[in-house]
Design a protein around this motif. Structure first.
Motif, PDB file in Angstrom:
ATOM      1  N   GLY A   1     -21.465  -3.725 -13.760  1.00 59.00           N
ATOM      2  CA  GLY A   1     -21.966  -3.143 -15.000  1.00 59.00           C
ATOM      3  C   GLY A   1     -23.278  -2.403 -14.781  1.00 59.00           C
ATOM      4  O   GLY A   1     -23.538  -1.379 -15.413  1.00 59.00           O
ATOM      5  N   THR A   2     -24.094  -2.919 -13.886  1.00 54.87           N
ATOM      6  CA  THR A   2     -25.363  -2.248 -13.578  1.00 54.87           C
ATOM      7  C   THR A   2     -25.090  -0.869 -12.994  1.00 54.87           C
ATOM      8  O   THR A   2     -25.734   0.124 -13.374  1.00 54.87           O
ATOM      9  CB  THR A   2     -26.185  -3.103 -12.585  1.00 54.87           C
TER      10      THR A   2
ATOM     11  N   ASP B   1     -23.591   1.047 -23.454  1.00 55.06           N
ATOM     12  CA  ASP B   1     -23.406  -0.014 -22.467  1.00 55.06           C
ATOM     13  C   ASP B   1     -22.402  -0.995 -23.061  1.00 55.06           C
ATOM     14  O   ASP B   1     -22.755  -1.854 -23.859  1.00 55.06           O
ATOM     15  CB  ASP B   1     -24.755  -0.694 -22.174  1.00 55.06           C
TER      16      ASP B   1
ATOM     17  N   ARG C   1     -19.589  -5.693 -22.762  1.00 53.02           N
ATOM     18  CA  ARG C   1     -18.718  -6.571 -23.560  1.00 53.02           C
ATOM     19  C   ARG C   1     -18.076  -5.773 -24.696  1.00 53.02           C
ATOM     20  O   ARG C   1     -17.938  -6.252 -25.823  1.00 53.02           O
ATOM     21  CB  ARG C   1     -19.526  -7.743 -24.148  1.00 53.02           C
TER      22      ARG C   1
ATOM     23  N   LYS D   1     -16.619  -9.277 -17.278  1.00 51.41           N
ATOM     24  CA  LYS D   1     -17.005 -10.448 -18.079  1.00 51.41           C
ATOM     25  C   LYS D   1     -15.840 -10.961 -18.920  1.00 51.41           C
ATOM     26  O   LYS D   1     -15.895 -12.042 -19.481  1.00 51.41           O
ATOM     27  CB  LYS D   1     -18.161 -10.074 -19.025  1.00 51.41           C
TER      28      LYS D   1
HETATM   29  C1  LIG Z   1     -25.133  -6.044 -21.772  1.00 49.30           C
HETATM   30  C2  LIG Z   1     -24.983  -6.007 -20.290  1.00 49.30           C
HETATM   31  N1  LIG Z   1     -24.933  -4.826 -19.667  1.00 49.30           N
HETATM   32  C3  LIG Z   1     -24.794  -4.730 -18.330  1.00 49.30           C
HETATM   33  C4  LIG Z   1     -24.702  -5.849 -17.544  1.00 49.30           C
HETATM   34  C5  LIG Z   1     -24.638  -5.672 -16.059  1.00 49.30           C
HETATM   35  O1  LIG Z   1     -23.461  -6.096 -15.493  1.00 49.30           O
HETATM   36  P1  LIG Z   1     -23.414  -6.567 -13.964  1.00 49.30           P
HETATM   37  O2  LIG Z   1     -24.000  -7.931 -13.921  1.00 49.30           O
HETATM   38  O3  LIG Z   1     -21.962  -6.520 -13.637  1.00 49.30           O
HETATM   39  O4  LIG Z   1     -24.193  -5.602 -13.139  1.00 49.30           O
HETATM   40  C6  LIG Z   1     -24.747  -7.112 -18.131  1.00 49.30           C
HETATM   41  C7  LIG Z   1     -24.644  -8.334 -17.306  1.00 49.30           C
HETATM   42  O5  LIG Z   1     -24.908  -9.423 -17.696  1.00 49.30           O
HETATM   43  C8  LIG Z   1     -24.904  -7.197 -19.547  1.00 49.30           C
HETATM   44  O6  LIG Z   1     -24.987  -8.373 -20.167  1.00 49.30           O
END
Ligand SMILES: Cc1ncc(COP(=O)(O)O)c(C=O)c1O
Length: 342
Positions: free
Chosen positions: A63-64, A175, A178, A208
């Motif tokens: 997600g990052t 973003d 979820r 997730k």
């Molecule tokens: C709202 C949100 N965006 C992005 C991310 C990032 O995802 P990742 O941990 O796969 O990099 C998270 C991770 O907890 C998140 O809660």
């Protein structure tokens, strides 16, 4: 000891349908780096699900990465991304967006319930030194949907904020780590929550909610898509065996699997909060729209929960976070409530 997992939806395993899709894609050979038939099919599926004939999709592994890459395509190195001051991109990604966007900064916008408010967005935009090289130039607005604290923007709220940002020619990113939980909670279509409400680029989360290191950037803006062709490669996200990520994402978006999985976590959270509200000594700090609740309890009460096998995050003195996931069962919620009430 039998533990009950309520730390994070990241702690859950992968959904059986997702694992089956990987096995099904594991036949024969396929051309590498996303030029395969499965990834081509993913484009068709995304275009159908998002009701957008020109949508482009870029599978990535976290997600990052999805957020940082998506935003890097929307801001120049001297640019700024506006987001709520509690947004994941500003607080929890180690500045990944600034790194991939060549030094662009993120600026927090205030607002109640962890959502940017129109008034604060207007105030922030009015305070920018437009055209002044001493000031970072905002070119993107980023929503966290749902927010890191489990609240959601309505479709109208998203549309109102993108319209304000549009007056200053900002493009908009969502973003959606979820996103399925928000779609289920709002009961709306992916198109209504995204491009029809003014969103140009979406970080589409799957990990997730039953995926296996499979996320995607969904793009409705041609210029951003063209940049992402190169930016995903330069950052190491054009994986050679992309078909296995694409297969997961197809399974995820097919027959409403993403909504069914998110529906389970949201429903289990409703059961949990209903129960928590009846327990003396537990103060709920939010009324969750999705799968995340924050609660205040006495420290010794929290210690006892941990000792009894409940897994959760401690957010600070006397405050815990409980998160349900696609695989949480009604029985686990019942047992969790018994432990908390005991
Ligand atoms: C709202 C949100 N965006 C992005 C991310 C990032 O995802 P990742 O941990 O796969 O990099 C998270 C991770 O907890 C998140 O809660």
């Amino acid at each position: 000891m039998d533990v009950i997992e309520l730390r994070s939806d990241n702690a859950a395993g992968a959904a059986p349908e997702i694992l089956e899709s990987i096995v099904a894609a594991n036949t024969g050979t396929a051309i590498a780096y996303g030029a395969d038939d499965v990834t081509a099919r993913l484009h068709d599926v995304v275009r159908e699900v998002f009701e957008h004939d020109d949508a482009r999709v870029f599978p990535v592994t976290s997600g990052t990465a999805a957020n940082a890459l998506a935003l890097s395509a929307l801001v120049p190195p001297w640019g700024a991304v506006l987001c709520h001051e509690t947004a994941h991109i500003i607080n929890s990604e180690g500045g990944a967006t600034s790194l991939l966007a060549g030094g662009a900064v993120m600026r927090g916008v205030a607002g109640d319930d962890f959502r940017m408010s129109p008034e604060h967005l207007r105030r922030t935009l009015a305070s920018v030194g437009w055209g002044d090289p001493h000031s970072s130039q905002p070119t993107a607005l980023s929503f966290t949907q749902p927010t890191d604290r489990g609240t959601i923007y309505t479709v109208d709220q998203i549309a109102e904020l993108t319209a304000i940002a549009g007056e200053y020619e900002l493009r908009a990113h969502l973003d959606g780590a979820r996103i399925a939980n928000a779609l289920v909670a709002l009961g709306c279509s992916p198109a209504d929550m995204t491009w029809r409400a003014g969103i140009d680029v979406v970080s589409l989360g799957a990990t997730k909610n039953g995926g296996l290191s499979a996320e995607a950037i969904v793009v409705f803006d041609d210029d951003a898509a063209e940049e992402l062709v190169y930016r995903t490669k330069r950052s190491g996200h054009v994986t050679s065996k992309m078909r296995f990520q694409s297969a997961q994402l197809i399974a995820y978006l097919t027959d409403d699997l993403w909504r069914r999985l998110a529906g389970n976590s949201n429903e289990r959270m409703r059961e949990l909060t209903r129960g928590l509200a009846q327990i003396d000594g537990v103060e709920l700090l939010n009324r969750p729209d999705v799968n995340m609740v924050f609660a205040r309890l006495a420290e010794d009460h929290i210690d006892r929960l941990e000792a009894a096998g409940l897994l959760f995050y401690r957010m600070g003195p006397g405050v815990i976070r409980l998160v349900t996931n696609w695989s949480t069962t009604p029985d686990e919620i019942e047992r969790a409530l018994e432990i908390i009430a005991a």
